[in-house]
Enzyme design. Structure first.
Site, mmCIF file in Angstrom:
data_model
loop_
_atom_site.group_PDB
_atom_site.id
_atom_site.type_symbol
_atom_site.label_atom_id
_atom_site.label_comp_id
_atom_site.label_asym_id
_atom_site.label_seq_id
_atom_site.Cartn_x
_atom_site.Cartn_y
_atom_site.Cartn_z
ATOM 1 N N CYS A 23 -7.538 -37.427 80.110
ATOM 2 C CA CYS A 23 -6.948 -36.429 79.205
ATOM 3 C C CYS A 23 -7.423 -36.622 77.761
ATOM 4 O O CYS A 23 -7.282 -37.700 77.194
ATOM 5 C CB CYS A 23 -5.426 -36.519 79.235
ATOM 6 S SG CYS A 23 -4.651 -35.266 78.183
ATOM 7 N N ARG A 56 -8.351 -23.821 65.066
ATOM 8 C CA ARG A 56 -9.629 -24.446 64.804
ATOM 9 C C ARG A 56 -10.738 -23.392 64.650
ATOM 10 O O ARG A 56 -11.691 -23.574 63.917
ATOM 11 C CB ARG A 56 -9.936 -25.418 65.958
ATOM 12 C CG ARG A 56 -11.309 -26.006 65.998
ATOM 13 C CD ARG A 56 -11.498 -26.993 64.863
ATOM 14 N NE ARG A 56 -12.897 -27.356 64.712
ATOM 15 C CZ ARG A 56 -13.833 -26.568 64.246
ATOM 16 N NH1 ARG A 56 -13.554 -25.345 63.888
ATOM 17 N NH2 ARG A 56 -15.064 -26.988 64.140
ATOM 18 N N TYR A 57 -10.622 -22.299 65.408
ATOM 19 C CA TYR A 57 -11.613 -21.221 65.383
ATOM 20 C C TYR A 57 -10.927 -19.961 64.867
ATOM 21 O O TYR A 57 -9.781 -19.690 65.229
ATOM 22 C CB TYR A 57 -12.165 -20.970 66.799
ATOM 23 C CG TYR A 57 -12.803 -22.187 67.406
ATOM 24 C CD1 TYR A 57 -14.106 -22.551 67.042
ATOM 25 C CD2 TYR A 57 -12.124 -22.992 68.303
ATOM 26 C CE1 TYR A 57 -14.696 -23.683 67.586
ATOM 27 C CE2 TYR A 57 -12.710 -24.118 68.853
ATOM 28 C CZ TYR A 57 -13.990 -24.463 68.492
ATOM 29 O OH TYR A 57 -14.576 -25.578 69.021
ATOM 30 N N ASP A 106 -17.576 -30.747 72.499
ATOM 31 C CA ASP A 106 -16.715 -30.457 71.356
ATOM 32 C C ASP A 106 -17.008 -31.601 70.388
ATOM 33 O O ASP A 106 -16.635 -32.742 70.643
ATOM 34 C CB ASP A 106 -15.241 -30.441 71.807
ATOM 35 C CG ASP A 106 -14.455 -29.351 71.105
ATOM 36 O OD1 ASP A 106 -14.799 -29.049 69.943
ATOM 37 O OD2 ASP A 106 -13.509 -28.818 71.702
ATOM 38 N N ARG A 115 -9.038 -17.463 67.372
ATOM 39 C CA ARG A 115 -8.145 -17.908 68.438
ATOM 40 C C ARG A 115 -7.392 -19.184 68.068
ATOM 41 O O ARG A 115 -7.898 -20.003 67.306
ATOM 42 C CB ARG A 115 -8.908 -18.111 69.750
ATOM 43 C CG ARG A 115 -10.173 -18.934 69.633
ATOM 44 C CD ARG A 115 -11.302 -18.221 70.396
ATOM 45 N NE ARG A 115 -12.476 -19.077 70.567
ATOM 46 C CZ ARG A 115 -13.493 -19.116 69.715
ATOM 47 N NH1 ARG A 115 -13.467 -18.402 68.599
ATOM 48 N NH2 ARG A 115 -14.538 -19.885 69.958
ATOM 49 N N ASP A 136 -14.972 -35.920 75.669
ATOM 50 C CA ASP A 136 -14.765 -36.151 74.237
ATOM 51 C C ASP A 136 -14.632 -37.652 73.974
ATOM 52 O O ASP A 136 -14.235 -38.406 74.860
ATOM 53 C CB ASP A 136 -13.486 -35.440 73.776
ATOM 54 C CG ASP A 136 -13.598 -33.928 73.913
ATOM 55 O OD1 ASP A 136 -14.700 -33.399 73.667
ATOM 56 O OD2 ASP A 136 -12.595 -33.286 74.270
ATOM 57 N N CYS A 196 -3.908 -36.776 83.997
ATOM 58 C CA CYS A 196 -5.315 -37.095 84.234
ATOM 59 C C CYS A 196 -5.681 -38.271 83.355
ATOM 60 O O CYS A 196 -5.384 -38.267 82.155
ATOM 61 C CB CYS A 196 -6.204 -35.915 83.851
ATOM 62 S SG CYS A 196 -5.574 -34.345 84.456
ATOM 63 N N ARG A 255 -6.288 -34.978 75.152
ATOM 64 C CA ARG A 255 -5.234 -34.779 74.166
ATOM 65 C C ARG A 255 -4.167 -35.858 74.304
ATOM 66 O O ARG A 255 -2.971 -35.621 74.152
ATOM 67 C CB ARG A 255 -4.652 -33.369 74.292
ATOM 68 C CG ARG A 255 -3.905 -32.917 73.031
ATOM 69 C CD ARG A 255 -3.497 -31.457 73.066
ATOM 70 N NE ARG A 255 -4.550 -30.566 72.652
ATOM 71 C CZ ARG A 255 -4.861 -29.424 73.278
ATOM 72 N NH1 ARG A 255 -4.195 -29.058 74.365
ATOM 73 N NH2 ARG A 255 -5.834 -28.658 72.829
ATOM 74 N N LYS A 311 -17.309 -26.631 69.143
ATOM 75 C CA LYS A 311 -18.050 -26.641 70.404
ATOM 76 C C LYS A 311 -19.506 -26.233 70.200
ATOM 77 O O LYS A 311 -19.776 -25.274 69.487
ATOM 78 C CB LYS A 311 -17.395 -25.674 71.390
ATOM 79 C CG LYS A 311 -15.997 -26.096 71.834
ATOM 80 C CD LYS A 311 -15.456 -25.104 72.856
ATOM 81 C CE LYS A 311 -14.096 -25.490 73.393
ATOM 82 N NZ LYS A 311 -12.999 -25.298 72.432
ATOM 83 N N CYS A 339 3.165 -32.865 81.769
ATOM 84 C CA CYS A 339 2.344 -32.359 82.880
ATOM 85 C C CYS A 339 2.964 -32.836 84.189
ATOM 86 O O CYS A 339 3.624 -33.878 84.219
ATOM 87 C CB CYS A 339 0.926 -32.929 82.795
ATOM 88 S SG CYS A 339 0.075 -32.468 81.290
HETATM 89 C C1 LIG Z 1 -11.847 -24.896 72.884
HETATM 90 C C2 LIG Z 1 -10.854 -24.373 71.977
HETATM 91 C C3 LIG Z 1 -10.623 -23.000 71.851
HETATM 92 C C4 LIG Z 1 -11.318 -21.970 72.705
HETATM 93 O O1 LIG Z 1 -12.691 -21.952 72.556
HETATM 94 P P1 LIG Z 1 -13.575 -20.942 73.437
HETATM 95 O O2 LIG Z 1 -14.974 -21.353 73.140
HETATM 96 O O3 LIG Z 1 -13.248 -19.567 72.963
HETATM 97 O O4 LIG Z 1 -13.193 -21.130 74.863
HETATM 98 C C5 LIG Z 1 -9.693 -22.582 70.935
HETATM 99 N N1 LIG Z 1 -9.018 -23.453 70.169
HETATM 100 C C6 LIG Z 1 -9.203 -24.776 70.259
HETATM 101 C C7 LIG Z 1 -8.428 -25.677 69.380
HETATM 102 C C8 LIG Z 1 -10.116 -25.286 71.178
HETATM 103 O O5 LIG Z 1 -10.298 -26.605 71.294
HETATM 104 S S1 SF4 Z 2 -6.046 -32.897 81.023
HETATM 105 FE FE1 SF4 Z 2 -4.220 -33.738 79.950
HETATM 106 S S2 SF4 Z 2 -3.001 -31.932 79.410
HETATM 107 FE FE2 SF4 Z 2 -4.471 -31.264 80.992
HETATM 108 S S3 SF4 Z 2 -3.373 -31.497 82.952
HETATM 109 FE FE3 SF4 Z 2 -4.508 -33.385 82.608
HETATM 110 S S4 SF4 Z 2 -3.053 -34.764 81.564
HETATM 111 FE FE4 SF4 Z 2 -2.222 -32.677 81.401
#
Ligand SMILES: *Cc1c(COP(=O)(O)O)cnc(C)c1O
Ligand code: SF4
Length: 349
Positions: free
Chosen positions: A106, A86-87, A306, A90, A269, A103, A108, A313, A99
């Site tokens: 969560c 995405r960035y 985000d 990284r 989110d 949570c 995702r 972000k 997991c």
């Molecule tokens: C949040 C995130 C990152 C890391 O972002 P930082 O601002 O560097 O902590 C990298 N990739 C994805 C997909 C993210 O959601």
């Molecule tokens: S936020 Fe989602 S991925 Fe992270 S520990 Fe909790 S359930 Fe697992």
């Protein structure tokens, strides 16, 4: 050991009507609470902030119109199932969708807990090839799911492949194990990370409440820090859990004292079924301003959203600029955190 059904959970907690009427849906993460975490929950308090993070309720079955399963648009930014780019500098590698404890907030949940399991050899090799052909990538978030559900040898292998493709790749280990099951963190595990010495690791934790910082959790994180792996914390601002300045002040100071740098405080989110956790932005920003008055710079996390539709972000803080660049005088006017007014003047030449 862990509890995985409402029936089992009833033996430990007096479940409320809202909890009993939860229905597992296509987007829900599984019900799974570790014994360690369960032991921290006050069985007599239906509003316990730890209980709220792990015991599902019927509110999770309601989706608000603005929500989506993938608001950060990770899927369109993915290369294969497991690599999110995405960035520019990284990537996030989804090492597994499993997991030790799930949570309820969560973000995702489109992916987490689908029981697909660890990344395959092919996923790992594809991601490594991608790293090899994208030298601009300097950091990888090893995430999921919780990557520490993998065995030490699986992790050792995966990291070896990534570091072979990109020896100077900084790896962030994103895990809630120190909170959910701290005895997973062993000398062997930490030594395995340390043995990959061509680039640093960072430990990224998610402590959301001061009561999660138990003696065992603190010791688990300290093992990383003592081994030269710095620890950073990413909290989520959650209604009924930590949505007040007193709780967050206590959390951030306790984190800092235990050598865990508060890094982010995330706005929730807009993920399906999590509206009941989200804090209105105005309230979030008021809390942020209050924290800025109370906390040291080291203890202060960056309150961040985000943005939906994969906007990325952005920091959320009330602006301290009252009047930006006055062209004639070259001056900028600010309000101070205590309510005063100050001016900075740009150099004349
Ligand atoms: C949040 C995130 C990152 C890391 O972002 P930082 O601002 O560097 O902590 C990298 N990739 C994805 C997909 C993210 O959601
Ligand atoms: S936020 Fe989602 S991925 Fe992270 S520990 Fe909790 S359930 Fe697992």
């Amino acid at each position: 050991m862990s509890v995985t059904s409402l029936k089992q959970l009833e033996k430990h907690l007096n479940l409320t009507q809202d909890e009993l009427s939860w229905k597992e849906g296509p987007l829900s993460v599984p019900l799974c609470i570790t014994d360690h975490y369960l032991s921290l929950i006050d069985p007599d308090d239906p509003d316990d902030p730890l209980r709220r993070q792990v015991v599902p309720t019927c509110h999770e079955n309601m989706t608000d119109d603005a929500e989506s399963p993938d608001p950060l648009q990770e899927v369109p930014h993915s290369h294969g199932e497991r690599l999110v780019h995405r960035y520019r500098s990284r990537v996030a590698f989804l090492a597994t969708d499993i997991c030790p404890m799930y949570c309820r907030h969560c973000f995702r949940r489109r992916f987490t807990g689908n029981m697909m399991g660890p990344a395959t050899e092919r996923d790992i090799n594809d991601a490594a090839a991608y790293l090899g052909s994208h030298p601009e990538i300097s950091e990888m978030l090893l995430t999921g799911g919780d990557p520490l559900t993998l065995s030490d040898s699986q992790l050792d292998h995966m990291i070896g492949v990534f570091r072979k493709a990109s020896p100077r790749l900084i790896i962030r280990i994103c895990t809630r194990y120190p909170i959910s099951q701290p005895d997973r963190i062993t000398e062997d595990l930490v030594a395995m990370f340390k043995s990959h010495s061509s680039a640093p690791f960072y430990l990224m934790t998610q402590f959301n409440h001061p009561r999660e910082l138990t003696e065992k959790s603190i010791r688990a994180v300290a093992m990383f820090v003592d081994a030269g792996i710095p620890a950073m914390n990413q909290s989520v601002l959650l209604r009924g859990v930590n949505d007040n300045a007193d709780t967050l002040e206590e959390l951030c100071n306790a984190l800092l004292f235990n050598r865990i740098k508060p890094y982010y405080l995330f706005q929730g989110d807009m993920v399906s079924g999590t509206a009941y956790f989200r804090v209105p932005l105005r309230k979030g920003m008021e809390i942020e301003q209050e924290l800025r008055r109370r906390l040291s710079g080291l203890a202060m996390p960056s309150y961040t959203a985000d943005l939906p539709d994969g906007g990325g972000k952005v920091p959320l803080c009330g602006s301290y600029i009252i009047k930006s660049e006055d062209k004639e005088k070259g001056s900028w006017t600010f309000r101070t955190p205590d309510g005063g007014i100050r001016t900075i003047t740009d150099p004349q030449s």
